[in-house]
Design a protein around this motif. Structure first.
Motif, short mmCIF file in Angstrom:
data_model
loop_
_atom_site.label_atom_id
_atom_site.label_comp_id
_atom_site.label_asym_id
_atom_site.label_seq_id
_atom_site.Cartn_x
_atom_site.Cartn_y
_atom_site.Cartn_z
N LEU A 17 0.94 -1.15 -0.19
CA LEU A 17 0.09 -0.04 0.00
C LEU A 17 0.86 1.13 -0.06
O LEU A 17 1.85 1.13 0.67
N VAL A 18 0.54 2.06 -0.66
CA VAL A 18 1.58 3.23 -0.96
C VAL A 18 0.86 4.64 -0.39
O VAL A 18 -0.37 5.01 -0.66
N SER A 19 1.59 5.25 0.34
CA SER A 19 1.23 6.69 0.97
C SER A 19 -0.30 6.24 1.58
O SER A 19 -1.22 7.32 1.34
N THR A 20 -0.47 5.47 2.46
CA THR A 20 -1.91 5.28 3.15
C THR A 20 -1.87 5.69 4.48
O THR A 20 -0.90 5.73 5.38
N THR A 21 -3.05 6.18 4.96
CA THR A 21 -3.35 6.32 6.42
C THR A 21 -4.43 5.35 6.86
O THR A 21 -4.88 5.59 7.98
#
Length: 521
Positions: free
Chosen positions: A383-387
């Motif tokens: 997962l990329v740049s997830t919060t």
């Protein structure tokens, strides 16, 4: 008969043929009729000072079983003829607490691995009595320190240029690791580097009682803009340790050297304290590489300095001590870190899910929209740049690696750092940990089952936030300098909780596992 040897009251007596004895000899060990005094009891263990011995079948000599290490508070117990004490490996089992550690310097940005920028081992002593610490490198004594009861102490150690400087190639550095021994069980973290700066990270070190021979690597892609490599560093504790490397699909571009080929394969023999550091080549990503050794080893992996993601400024050092295959699990709760200065909102991260076995199927709660099947050991999805906050589980053992997004990603200040997620089965009820007070902001993220109460430094944590429908909650606590102003902190829960500790500032961060029960599987 004259000359016959008999044993009587611990003495070997020689008959005179007339009903008496012509001579006698008291035996220190035992007496064998017809033979006389023996050096030791046949096949039995015994002590020679602080050396554990085993007697030969004929009782005429003994061989060394183990030299009991007094630096670990171990002595030979004459009642059992074996090394004995709280630090004996058999008493410690597969645990992150131990008495024998190998702090290992790794590749770091060359502007931050000398001078006032220091590398350190941080020792946490949860016992009620002080711990005596001895640090050596090969035969050289480096430092002797005392860590007070219920206390944490940072021990600064010299940088090792052969391991931290430059861009490669892969190499073996003889006696490259430090050895840190304690006379009672302690927890050790290494900080590369210790004080708040522009490129930091930290690792929870595993003691030798938690080492095995099988690991999977979590790293990050070779950083093309600066030609900075990802790495993994393998440290041996026994002479003649044979290490076999099995590159992943992405790990087959390596800087050759030290017995490692350009495709990432190799069989390298290490002696005690030696370090094999493997560096990626352009286009390579060491993540998923398998490491197999015929004797226990330590593996630390990460990156010299990289952007996360690679198109987001700015680069920072990554490192984490890899958990052995036997300590990997099937369920993790994943949460992002918080933003400086107050922990809200969440800071973005890249999350990788790395298979340790073929045909691994992932399940997410809530779903995260990534491929679920990892066909080969070493394959991963991310997962990329997830919060997002979620639970991830699988039908086989796997690893979760978390990478903090750099400052250019729109999540406030701080740059990349790396964390291995702790399995829910490995949470603990209590922790003693260190958060260097030189940082602008320090936080601890506490993951707990719904309904669990928890206190940080004796103060109850109020209203943890539920993580969807997972049955778990997150409590984020901003840390001050601690009750004594030294950066030391305690956590106590009514049930087991997992923790991640991190520090943030402009263009810098560290992120470290606060502790875990590796044997709780």
């Amino acid at each position: 008969m004259q000359g016959e040897i008999v044993c009587e009251d611990g003495e070997a007596k020689v008959c005179d043929g007339m009903g008496g004895f012509e001579s006698s000899e008291p035996c220190d060990a035992t007496c064998e009729p017809g033979v006389g005094c023996l050096a030791c009891v046949p096949d039995a263990p015994y002590c020679e000072g602080d050396v554990a011995m085993k007697c030969a079948p004929d009782g005429l000599a003994g061989e060394v079983v183990e030299d009991c290490d007094e630096l670990q508070g171990i002595s030979c117990n004459p009642d059992i003829g074996l090394c004995d004490g709280a630090c004996v490996i058999e008493n410690l089992q597969l645990n992150y607490i131990g008495c024998d550690y190998y702090p290992t310097v790794t590749l770091q940005h060359d502007s931050y691995n000398s001078g006032t920028k220091v590398f350190a081992a941080v020792v946490a002593n949860t016992a009620d009595v002080p711990a005596a610490i001895t640090v050596t490198r090969g035969a050289m004594l480096i430092k002797e320190e005392m860590v007070a009861a219920k206390s944490v102490k940072a021990i600064t150690l010299p940088w090792i240029p052969a391991l931290t400087k430059g861009l490669g190639p892969s190499a073996v550095v003889a006696e490259g690791a430090y050895r840190l021994r304690s006379d009672r069980p302690v927890t050790v973290y290494q900080y590369n580097l210790l004080y708040a700066s522009a490129t930091n990270d930290a690792s929870l070190l595993l003691p030798v009682n938690a080492w095995t021979g099988d690991y999977v690597v979590a790293s990050y892609p070779h950083f093309p803009q600066l030609d900075y490599p990802g790495f993994y560093a393998v440290t041996a504790r026994e002479d003649g340790t044979s290490v076999t490397l099995a590159p992943s699909t992405t790990g087959n571009k390596v800087q050759a050297g030290g017995g490692v080929a350009a495709d990432g394969t190799g069989v390298v023999v290490l002696n005690a304290g030696d370090v094999l550091q493997v560096a990626s080549a352009p286009g390579g990503d060491l993540t998923g590489t398998g490491i197999s050794a015929d004797k226990p080893v330590q593996v630390i992996a990460g990156h010299k300095c990289t952007n996360v993601p690679t198109n987001v400024d700015a680069c920072d050092h990554l490192e984490e001590a890899m958990f052995p295959y036997e300590a990997l699990a099937k369920e993790y709760i994943v949460v992002p870190p918080g933003q400086s200065p107050n922990g809200t909102p969440d800071h973005g991260q890249v999350v990788r899910f790395i298979a340790a076995e073929p045909n691994t199927t992932l399940t997410f709660v809530p779903d995260q929209g990534v491929p679920k099947v990892l066909a080969k050991a070493g394959d991963f999805v991310e997962l990329v740049s997830t919060t997002a906050r979620f639970k991830v589980s699988a039908d086989k053992r796997f690893m979760v690696a978390q990478y903090m997004v750099g400052q250019g990603g729109g999540f406030g200040e701080a740059d990349p750092s790396m964390l291995l997620a702790t399995a829910t089965e490995q949470y603990r009820k209590d922790y003693l940990f260190h958060a260097p007070p030189t940082w602008e902001s320090n936080f601890v993220d506490i993951i707990l089952k719904n309904g669990t109460t928890v206190a940080v430094d004796g103060q109850p944590v109020v209203a943890p936030v539920q993580i969807g429908m997972t049955g778990y909650s997150l409590a984020r606590v901003k840390l001050d300098a601690g009750p004594l102003g030294d950066g030391n902190h305690t956590i106590l829960g009514s049930d087991r909780v997992g923790i991640g500790v991190y520090g943030l500032q402009d263009f810098g961060s560290y992120w470290v596992v606060g502790g875990l029960d590796l044997d709780h599987l």
